[in-house]
Design an enzyme around this catalytic site. Sequence first.
Site, short mmCIF file in Angstrom:
data_model
loop_
_atom_site.label_atom_id
_atom_site.label_comp_id
_atom_site.label_asym_id
_atom_site.label_seq_id
_atom_site.Cartn_x
_atom_site.Cartn_y
_atom_site.Cartn_z
N GLY A 12 40.05 45.35 47.27
CA GLY A 12 40.75 44.18 47.81
C GLY A 12 39.92 43.19 48.60
O GLY A 12 40.48 42.41 49.37
N SER A 13 38.61 43.16 48.42
CA SER A 13 37.82 42.17 49.17
C SER A 13 38.20 40.75 48.76
O SER A 13 38.32 39.86 49.61
CB SER A 13 36.32 42.41 49.00
OG SER A 13 35.95 42.37 47.63
N ASN A 14 38.42 40.51 47.47
CA ASN A 14 38.86 39.19 47.03
C ASN A 14 40.27 38.89 47.52
O ASN A 14 40.58 37.76 47.91
CB ASN A 14 38.82 39.06 45.50
CG ASN A 14 37.47 38.61 45.00
OD1 ASN A 14 36.96 37.59 45.41
ND2 ASN A 14 36.88 39.39 44.11
N LEU A 87 46.42 45.14 31.58
CA LEU A 87 46.72 43.89 30.89
C LEU A 87 48.07 43.37 31.38
O LEU A 87 49.00 44.15 31.62
CB LEU A 87 46.79 44.11 29.37
CG LEU A 87 45.46 44.26 28.64
CD1 LEU A 87 45.71 44.58 27.17
CD2 LEU A 87 44.61 43.01 28.77
N ILE A 88 48.17 42.07 31.51
CA ILE A 88 49.42 41.44 31.92
C ILE A 88 50.35 41.38 30.70
O ILE A 88 49.95 40.91 29.63
CB ILE A 88 49.16 40.02 32.47
CG1 ILE A 88 48.25 40.09 33.71
CG2 ILE A 88 50.47 39.31 32.80
CD1 ILE A 88 48.83 40.84 34.88
N ASN A 102 42.64 34.76 36.46
CA ASN A 102 41.87 35.99 36.68
C ASN A 102 40.43 35.64 37.00
O ASN A 102 39.92 34.60 36.59
CB ASN A 102 41.93 36.86 35.42
CG ASN A 102 41.25 38.21 35.62
OD1 ASN A 102 41.35 38.81 36.68
ND2 ASN A 102 40.58 38.68 34.59
N HIS A 104 36.53 37.22 36.59
CA HIS A 104 35.77 38.21 35.83
C HIS A 104 34.32 38.20 36.32
O HIS A 104 33.74 37.11 36.50
CB HIS A 104 35.81 37.90 34.33
CG HIS A 104 35.16 38.95 33.50
ND1 HIS A 104 35.78 40.15 33.21
CD2 HIS A 104 33.94 39.00 32.92
CE1 HIS A 104 34.94 40.90 32.49
NE2 HIS A 104 33.83 40.22 32.30
N ASP A 145 40.49 38.80 28.73
CA ASP A 145 39.33 37.96 29.04
C ASP A 145 39.09 36.83 28.04
O ASP A 145 37.96 36.35 27.90
CB ASP A 145 38.05 38.80 29.16
CG ASP A 145 38.11 39.79 30.32
OD1 ASP A 145 38.79 39.50 31.32
OD2 ASP A 145 37.48 40.85 30.23
N GLU A 174 31.81 35.37 44.15
CA GLU A 174 33.27 35.52 44.22
C GLU A 174 33.78 35.14 45.61
O GLU A 174 34.76 34.40 45.74
CB GLU A 174 33.68 36.96 43.90
CG GLU A 174 33.41 37.38 42.48
CD GLU A 174 33.85 38.81 42.20
OE1 GLU A 174 34.47 39.46 43.09
OE2 GLU A 174 33.59 39.30 41.08
#
Length: 193
Positions: A12-14, A87-88, A102, A104, A145, A174
């Site tokens: 969870g850093s992002n 996958l969503i 998203n 990547h 992706d 990021e």
Amino acid sequence: MINLAIFVSGGGSNCENLIRYFKTSDSVYCALVVSNKADAYALERAGRLGVPTAVVPKVHLNDERIMMPLLEEYRIDFIVLAGFLPLIPDFLINAFPRRIINIHPALLPKYGGKGMWGHHVHEAVKAAGETETGMTVHYVTPVCDSGEIIAQYKTQLSPTDSVDDIAEKEHLLEMEYYPKVVEQVLKDTFKVL
């Protein structure tokens, strides 16, 4: 107010970076953090920052009768994936057209697709002897992706960089750019920021 849901699977850093970035925003609110894993450290980070959380195992993620009411309860307008691995499902993509993005950890279309996440990506970049890597932000589509690329940022690599060095260089990108890209996409989408 634009209500964001952040989908996570890991540390969870992002996620924390996004929550902190929008904490003082007058127009963007991090309304919910969703994880497919009950033990994801991202849930603890979100909780410490006062953001509600929900654990949604994969079987529930793929159930429209569970997911849509959850997102409606928090009046979610936009979904940001931040290290979310499943996958969503199509029904979510259809309900949020061009409103799911998203991040990547490579320069797509290189090193994308099934099984290409986290250290797997960085190992592949190292094995290929790449002289640069980077991050890609893209729209989410039913194919992993493969959505339209929104932004890419690059960093140079040296032959002596380890897989961990590559991961660290990419992660710095990021931390610096993902919140800014999210903000710009929201501006372009909602025309209110």
